[in-house]
Design an enzyme around this catalytic site. Sequence first.
Site, mmCIF file in Angstrom:
data_model
loop_
_atom_site.group_PDB
_atom_site.id
_atom_site.type_symbol
_atom_site.label_atom_id
_atom_site.label_comp_id
_atom_site.label_asym_id
_atom_site.label_seq_id
_atom_site.Cartn_x
_atom_site.Cartn_y
_atom_site.Cartn_z
ATOM 1 N N LYS A 109 0.837 -1.215 0.000
ATOM 2 C CA LYS A 109 0.000 0.000 0.000
ATOM 3 C C LYS A 109 0.870 1.262 0.000
ATOM 4 C CE LYS A 109 -2.101 -0.993 3.943
ATOM 5 N NZ LYS A 109 -1.534 -2.292 4.296
ATOM 6 N N ARG A 121 -9.514 1.229 9.033
ATOM 7 C CA ARG A 121 -9.126 -0.142 9.379
ATOM 8 C C ARG A 121 -10.229 -0.866 10.139
ATOM 9 N NH1 ARG A 121 -3.241 0.741 9.140
ATOM 10 N NH2 ARG A 121 -2.135 -1.224 9.329
ATOM 11 N N ARG A 144 11.396 -0.377 11.918
ATOM 12 C CA ARG A 144 10.027 -0.527 12.417
ATOM 13 C C ARG A 144 9.975 -1.711 13.358
ATOM 14 N NH1 ARG A 144 5.300 0.139 8.006
ATOM 15 N NH2 ARG A 144 4.245 -0.883 9.736
ATOM 16 N N ARG A 152 11.717 -5.974 3.975
ATOM 17 C CA ARG A 152 11.462 -4.548 4.221
ATOM 18 C C ARG A 152 12.276 -4.094 5.435
ATOM 19 N NH1 ARG A 152 5.410 -2.276 4.611
ATOM 20 N NH2 ARG A 152 5.300 -3.119 6.708
ATOM 21 N N ARG A 199 -0.681 -8.835 13.349
ATOM 22 C CA ARG A 199 -1.235 -7.816 12.452
ATOM 23 C C ARG A 199 -2.152 -8.450 11.399
ATOM 24 N NH1 ARG A 199 3.888 -5.063 10.339
ATOM 25 N NH2 ARG A 199 2.565 -3.455 9.447
HETATM 26 P P1 AMP Z 1 0.798 0.693 8.908
HETATM 27 O O1 AMP Z 1 2.004 1.507 8.695
HETATM 28 O O2 AMP Z 1 -0.410 1.175 8.126
HETATM 29 O O3 AMP Z 1 1.043 -0.780 8.708
HETATM 30 O O4 AMP Z 1 0.387 0.876 10.445
HETATM 31 C C1 AMP Z 1 1.249 0.483 11.487
HETATM 32 C C2 AMP Z 1 0.462 0.347 12.781
HETATM 33 O O5 AMP Z 1 -0.118 1.613 13.141
HETATM 34 C C3 AMP Z 1 -0.717 -0.616 12.754
HETATM 35 O O6 AMP Z 1 -0.328 -1.954 12.958
HETATM 36 C C4 AMP Z 1 -1.569 -0.074 13.896
HETATM 37 O O7 AMP Z 1 -1.050 -0.438 15.161
HETATM 38 C C5 AMP Z 1 -1.396 1.422 13.746
HETATM 39 N N1 AMP Z 1 -2.418 2.005 12.843
HETATM 40 C C6 AMP Z 1 -2.197 2.569 11.629
HETATM 41 N N2 AMP Z 1 -3.345 2.991 11.082
HETATM 42 C C7 AMP Z 1 -4.317 2.677 11.951
HETATM 43 C C8 AMP Z 1 -5.735 2.832 11.943
HETATM 44 N N3 AMP Z 1 -6.372 3.386 10.904
HETATM 45 N N4 AMP Z 1 -6.425 2.382 13.023
HETATM 46 C C9 AMP Z 1 -5.792 1.828 14.083
HETATM 47 N N5 AMP Z 1 -4.475 1.634 14.148
HETATM 48 C C10 AMP Z 1 -3.723 2.056 13.090
#
Ligand code: AMP
Length: 189
Positions: free
Chosen positions: A13, A88, A135, A127, A146
């Site tokens: 994404k 989400r 990360r 990654r 996740r």
């Molecule tokens: P991402 O970079 O999109 O994979 O997000 C990393 C982490 O941030 C996720 O595993 C969640 O813990 C948190 N996170 C990101 N976006 C959201 C969201 N829309 N709602 C809740 N938690 C989020």
Amino acid sequence: MNIILFGPPGAGKGTQAAKLVDDRSMVQLSTGDMLRAEITGGSDLGIRAKKIMEAGKLVSDDIMIKMIEMRMDDDGAKAGVILDGFPRTLKQAEALDRMLTQNNVAIDHAIEITVDENLLFDRIENRAIQSDEVRDDDNAEVLKERLKVYHKNTAPVLPFYRKKGILRQVDGMMTIEQVAEKIDKILDS
Ligand code: AMP
């Protein structure tokens, strides 16, 4: 034009959103990036979010909705956004719908990037090796959680957009360029 990119962690994404920013001058709204910025900045929210993210869980809907609301109001975002990592949960999707309706705009395309989940583990490990940014959630153990959270909370959001007739799927196992080409076709359709 406003679009949402869906897909499990590691689906690509962020990579595809970055390409759209370059190619189409769209604004990327990545809630994951926003949270990581809060962590780097050492804010209270960042401190709380860090623990949740490291556990592979979701930050609360209220916090996320407020975060997106503030950014959607920015002038730049009015030109069109790529939502990457939001919504989400169904509650987030419903809140987003209300926000957009208030601003007289809508989501034009919701794109689900599909992947072979067995191969995600290699991708996430790569990654972690290749990225400049460390990360704490890019490891096999957190990825499992996740993925579980994705299936439980985020996959149920897809029918919300399918009912609107705007959900499309793209095979995320192709090369970055091929995936980008498919997304381009959808956006130009
Ligand atoms: P991402 O970079 O999109 O994979 O997000 C990393 C982490 O941030 C996720 O595993 C969640 O813990 C948190 N996170 C990101 N976006 C959201 C969201 N829309 N709602 C809740 N938690 C989020």
